[in-house]
Design a protein around this motif. Sequence first.
Motif, PDB file in Angstrom:
ATOM      1  N   VAL A  92       0.872  -1.207   0.039  1.00  0.00           N
ATOM      2  CA  VAL A  92      -0.145  -0.199  -0.046  1.00  0.00           C
ATOM      3  C   VAL A  92       1.000   1.351  -0.057  1.00  0.00           C
ATOM      4  O   VAL A  92       1.870   1.383   1.017  1.00  0.00           O
ATOM      5  CB  VAL A  92      -0.928  -0.037   1.259  1.00  0.00           C
ATOM      6  N   THR A  93       0.672   2.198  -0.883  1.00  0.00           N
ATOM      7  CA  THR A  93       1.286   3.397  -1.069  1.00  0.00           C
ATOM      8  C   THR A  93       0.349   4.351  -1.014  1.00  0.00           C
ATOM      9  O   THR A  93      -0.837   4.443  -1.343  1.00  0.00           O
ATOM     10  CB  THR A  93       2.412   3.453  -2.197  1.00  0.00           C
ATOM     11  N   LYS A  94       0.948   5.792  -0.846  1.00  0.00           N
ATOM     12  CA  LYS A  94       0.110   7.104  -1.105  1.00  0.00           C
ATOM     13  C   LYS A  94      -0.120   7.118  -2.566  1.00  0.00           C
ATOM     14  O   LYS A  94       0.949   7.355  -3.181  1.00  0.00           O
ATOM     15  CB  LYS A  94       0.752   7.956  -0.095  1.00  0.00           C
ATOM     16  N   ILE A  95      -1.149   7.457  -2.916  1.00  0.00           N
ATOM     17  CA  ILE A  95      -1.453   7.969  -4.265  1.00  0.00           C
ATOM     18  C   ILE A  95      -1.460   9.489  -4.394  1.00  0.00           C
ATOM     19  O   ILE A  95      -0.936  10.099  -5.489  1.00  0.00           O
ATOM     20  CB  ILE A  95      -2.944   7.480  -4.778  1.00  0.00           C
ATOM     21  N   VAL A  96      -1.916   9.938  -3.563  1.00  0.00           N
ATOM     22  CA  VAL A  96      -2.030  11.502  -3.619  1.00  0.00           C
ATOM     23  C   VAL A  96      -1.609  12.243  -2.383  1.00  0.00           C
ATOM     24  O   VAL A  96      -1.804  11.713  -1.248  1.00  0.00           O
ATOM     25  CB  VAL A  96      -3.331  12.171  -3.575  1.00  0.00           C
TER      26      VAL A  96
END
Length: 66
Positions: free
Chosen positions: A17-21
Amino acid sequence: MNFEKELTSLRRRLDNVTKIVDPPKLKMIIVDENLDQELPEVESLTQWDLVLKIEKPPIQEKVAHS
């Protein structure tokens, strides 16, 4: 599935899971009229800025007691 295997599986999923924005930058600006500070220009503010204006107290007129 036992608890350890399930926990390992969840950790693997979380690692992917990573930050998209990027989150917005929140800013609070305090303007004190008692210190002769002025409000910033509207063009320099964003929807995430909070401006707190501290107004001068009203002038108290001296009342003569009878």
